[in-house]
Design a protein around this motif. Structure first.
Motif, PDB file in Angstrom:
ATOM      1  N   LEU A   1     -12.946  29.652  38.296  1.00  0.00           N
ATOM      2  CA  LEU A   1     -11.774  28.799  38.086  1.00  0.00           C
ATOM      3  C   LEU A   1     -10.601  29.619  37.565  1.00  0.00           C
ATOM      4  CD1 LEU A   1     -13.328  25.649  36.336  1.00  0.00           C
ATOM      5  CD2 LEU A   1     -12.817  25.963  38.759  1.00  0.00           C
ATOM      6  N   VAL A   2     -10.887  30.473  36.591  1.00  0.00           N
ATOM      7  CA  VAL A   2      -9.818  31.301  36.012  1.00  0.00           C
ATOM      8  C   VAL A   2      -9.302  32.293  37.051  1.00  0.00           C
ATOM      9  CG1 VAL A   2      -9.288  33.012  34.220  1.00  0.00           C
ATOM     10  CG2 VAL A   2     -10.563  30.942  33.641  1.00  0.00           C
ATOM     11  N   GLN A   3     -10.188  32.836  37.869  1.00  0.00           N
ATOM     12  CA  GLN A   3      -9.745  33.739  38.940  1.00  0.00           C
ATOM     13  C   GLN A   3      -8.824  32.994  39.905  1.00  0.00           C
ATOM     14  OE1 GLN A   3     -12.787  36.011  40.928  1.00  0.00           O
ATOM     15  NE2 GLN A   3     -11.481  36.333  42.708  1.00  0.00           N
ATOM     16  N   ALA A   4      -9.184  31.767  40.259  1.00  0.00           N
ATOM     17  CA  ALA A   4      -8.328  30.966  41.145  1.00  0.00           C
ATOM     18  C   ALA A   4      -6.972  30.726  40.493  1.00  0.00           C
ATOM     19  CB  ALA A   4      -9.019  29.641  41.475  1.00  0.00           C
ATOM     20  N   MET A   5      -6.975  30.436  39.208  1.00  0.00           N
ATOM     21  CA  MET A   5      -5.712  30.215  38.502  1.00  0.00           C
ATOM     22  C   MET A   5      -4.865  31.488  38.488  1.00  0.00           C
ATOM     23  SD  MET A   5      -6.796  27.708  35.385  1.00  0.00           S
ATOM     24  CE  MET A   5      -5.070  27.509  34.915  1.00  0.00           C
ATOM     25  N   TRP A   6      -5.509  32.621  38.216  1.00  0.00           N
ATOM     26  CA  TRP A   6      -4.764  33.881  38.230  1.00  0.00           C
ATOM     27  C   TRP A   6      -4.177  34.146  39.611  1.00  0.00           C
ATOM     28  CZ3 TRP A   6      -2.362  36.166  34.644  1.00  0.00           C
ATOM     29  CH2 TRP A   6      -2.864  36.260  33.348  1.00  0.00           C
ATOM     30  N   SER A   7      -4.902  33.802  40.659  1.00  0.00           N
ATOM     31  CA  SER A   7      -4.375  34.054  41.999  1.00  0.00           C
ATOM     32  C   SER A   7      -3.121  33.229  42.253  1.00  0.00           C
ATOM     33  CB  SER A   7      -5.433  33.810  43.074  1.00  0.00           C
ATOM     34  OG  SER A   7      -5.672  32.445  43.285  1.00  0.00           O
ATOM     35  N   VAL A   8      -3.040  32.023  41.690  1.00  0.00           N
ATOM     36  CA  VAL A   8      -1.821  31.212  41.793  1.00  0.00           C
ATOM     37  C   VAL A   8      -0.705  31.849  40.976  1.00  0.00           C
ATOM     38  CG1 VAL A   8      -0.781  28.971  41.238  1.00  0.00           C
ATOM     39  CG2 VAL A   8      -3.042  29.071  42.304  1.00  0.00           C
ATOM     40  N   ALA A   9      -1.028  32.274  39.761  1.00  0.00           N
ATOM     41  CA  ALA A   9      -0.010  32.872  38.894  1.00  0.00           C
ATOM     42  C   ALA A   9       0.572  34.153  39.476  1.00  0.00           C
ATOM     43  CB  ALA A   9      -0.608  33.156  37.507  1.00  0.00           C
TER      44      ALA A   9
ATOM     45  N   TYR B   1       8.319  26.233  41.314  1.00  0.00           N
ATOM     46  CA  TYR B   1       7.126  25.857  42.067  1.00  0.00           C
ATOM     47  C   TYR B   1       7.349  26.293  43.508  1.00  0.00           C
ATOM     48  CZ  TYR B   1       3.284  22.735  43.531  1.00  0.00           C
ATOM     49  OH  TYR B   1       2.122  22.207  44.038  1.00  0.00           O
ATOM     50  N   ALA B   2       6.995  27.532  43.786  1.00  0.00           N
ATOM     51  CA  ALA B   2       7.307  28.175  45.064  1.00  0.00           C
ATOM     52  C   ALA B   2       6.352  27.761  46.175  1.00  0.00           C
ATOM     53  CB  ALA B   2       7.261  29.696  44.895  1.00  0.00           C
ATOM     54  N   GLN B   3       6.843  27.868  47.399  1.00  0.00           N
ATOM     55  CA  GLN B   3       6.029  27.576  48.578  1.00  0.00           C
ATOM     56  C   GLN B   3       4.776  28.459  48.615  1.00  0.00           C
ATOM     57  OE1 GLN B   3       6.566  25.055  50.759  1.00  0.00           O
ATOM     58  NE2 GLN B   3       4.612  25.585  51.687  1.00  0.00           N
ATOM     59  N   SER B   4       4.905  29.703  48.184  1.00  0.00           N
ATOM     60  CA  SER B   4       3.739  30.595  48.185  1.00  0.00           C
ATOM     61  C   SER B   4       2.663  30.089  47.219  1.00  0.00           C
ATOM     62  CB  SER B   4       4.154  32.024  47.812  1.00  0.00           C
ATOM     63  OG  SER B   4       4.717  32.060  46.511  1.00  0.00           O
ATOM     64  N   GLU B   5       3.077  29.482  46.109  1.00  0.00           N
ATOM     65  CA  GLU B   5       2.113  28.924  45.163  1.00  0.00           C
ATOM     66  C   GLU B   5       1.435  27.682  45.746  1.00  0.00           C
ATOM     67  OE1 GLU B   5       4.049  30.220  40.909  1.00  0.00           O
ATOM     68  OE2 GLU B   5       5.087  28.676  42.077  1.00  0.00           O
ATOM     69  N   MET B   6       2.214  26.854  46.440  1.00  0.00           N
ATOM     70  CA  MET B   6       1.632  25.673  47.093  1.00  0.00           C
ATOM     71  C   MET B   6       0.607  26.098  48.136  1.00  0.00           C
ATOM     72  SD  MET B   6       4.937  23.288  47.728  1.00  0.00           S
ATOM     73  CE  MET B   6       6.289  23.383  46.582  1.00  0.00           C
ATOM     74  N   ALA B   7       0.959  27.101  48.923  1.00  0.00           N
ATOM     75  CA  ALA B   7       0.039  27.588  49.956  1.00  0.00           C
ATOM     76  C   ALA B   7      -1.229  28.163  49.330  1.00  0.00           C
ATOM     77  CB  ALA B   7       0.735  28.636  50.829  1.00  0.00           C
TER      78      ALA B   7
ATOM     79  N   ASP C   1       3.308  34.933  43.529  1.00  0.00           N
ATOM     80  CA  ASP C   1       4.754  35.106  43.724  1.00  0.00           C
ATOM     81  C   ASP C   1       5.256  36.461  43.218  1.00  0.00           C
ATOM     82  OD1 ASP C   1       4.620  34.696  40.996  1.00  0.00           O
ATOM     83  OD2 ASP C   1       5.882  32.907  40.993  1.00  0.00           O
ATOM     84  N   ASP C   2       4.328  37.350  42.848  1.00  0.00           N
ATOM     85  CA  ASP C   2       4.666  38.701  42.370  1.00  0.00           C
ATOM     86  C   ASP C   2       5.588  38.690  41.153  1.00  0.00           C
ATOM     87  OD1 ASP C   2       3.143  40.021  44.322  1.00  0.00           O
ATOM     88  OD2 ASP C   2       4.765  39.807  45.790  1.00  0.00           O
ATOM     89  N   ASN C   3       5.483  37.637  40.347  1.00  0.00           N
ATOM     90  CA  ASN C   3       6.334  37.518  39.163  1.00  0.00           C
ATOM     91  C   ASN C   3       5.484  37.069  37.988  1.00  0.00           C
ATOM     92  OD1 ASN C   3       8.491  37.238  37.420  1.00  0.00           O
ATOM     93  ND2 ASN C   3       9.040  35.208  38.164  1.00  0.00           N
TER      94      ASN C   3
ATOM     95  N   VAL D   1      -1.569  23.168  39.773  1.00  0.00           N
ATOM     96  CA  VAL D   1      -0.163  22.788  39.935  1.00  0.00           C
ATOM     97  C   VAL D   1       0.588  23.006  38.633  1.00  0.00           C
ATOM     98  CG1 VAL D   1       1.395  20.830  40.323  1.00  0.00           C
ATOM     99  CG2 VAL D   1      -0.585  21.164  41.820  1.00  0.00           C
ATOM    100  N   ARG D   2      -0.022  22.625  37.513  1.00  0.00           N
ATOM    101  CA  ARG D   2       0.634  22.819  36.210  1.00  0.00           C
ATOM    102  C   ARG D   2       0.929  24.295  35.983  1.00  0.00           C
ATOM    103  NH1 ARG D   2      -1.079  19.348  31.144  1.00  0.00           N
ATOM    104  NH2 ARG D   2       0.064  17.910  32.477  1.00  0.00           N
ATOM    105  N   LEU D   3      -0.006  25.145  36.324  1.00  0.00           N
ATOM    106  CA  LEU D   3       0.201  26.583  36.174  1.00  0.00           C
ATOM    107  C   LEU D   3       1.335  27.056  37.075  1.00  0.00           C
ATOM    108  CD1 LEU D   3      -0.622  29.395  35.152  1.00  0.00           C
ATOM    109  CD2 LEU D   3      -2.225  29.482  37.064  1.00  0.00           C
ATOM    110  N   ALA D   4       1.340  26.614  38.324  1.00  0.00           N
ATOM    111  CA  ALA D   4       2.385  27.036  39.257  1.00  0.00           C
ATOM    112  C   ALA D   4       3.766  26.583  38.795  1.00  0.00           C
ATOM    113  CB  ALA D   4       2.089  26.483  40.653  1.00  0.00           C
TER     114      ALA D   4
END
Length: 145
Positions: A99-107, A40-46, A110-112, A31-34
């Protein structure tokens, strides 16, 4: 609400977190990363929900509930260094690249690519004991999701 967990996270030498607390701490870090880019976009929450479903074998409803708790914890949590150190102590070295891969997927969801997210990713990967090359490999894998 999370007083005991926050006391453990802010202790001078934090004790290892139990699995439920470590799971919640990781969710709060996602969440902090998003939130790092101010949007904090809906796509990041999903994406966070999907990560929680797959990592912890939760139902979508349970994952959304955990994310909601993580959103509160993230606001109350200590600085990212202590927060990440506690996660590192609770996570085997073999799991940290995931864990880092999961974080990158959140980052990246949103294509930004935001400078704030990139900075946080560099810090967290380093604090988790990963090299820049390992983080880059995790980012490449995350971009293929």
């Amino acid at each position: 609400m999370f007083d005991a967990l926050l006391r453990r996270l802010t202790a001078p030498t934090p004790a290892a977190l139990t699995e439920p607390d470590a799971d919640l701490a990781l969710a709060a870090l996602l969440v902090r990363l998003a939130r790092a880019d101010g949007d904090y976009a809906q796509s990041e929450m999903a994406r966070i929900d999907n990560i929680l479903v797959s990592r912890h074998n939760l139902t979508p409803w349970a994952a959304a509930k955990m994310r909601a708790q993580a959103e509160i914890l993230e606001q109350e949590a200590p600085d990212t260094v202590r927060f990440t150190r506690a996660i590192k102590n609770a996570t085997a070295i073999e799991e940290r690249a995931g864990l880092v891969q999961a974080m990158w997927s959140v980052a990246l969801v949103d294509d930004n690519r935001d400078a704030g997210e990139d900075q946080l990713m560099r810090l967290v990967a380093n604090l988790l004991g990963l090299t820049d090359q390992e983080s880059a490999l995790a980012r490449q894998k995350a971009s293929q999701i």
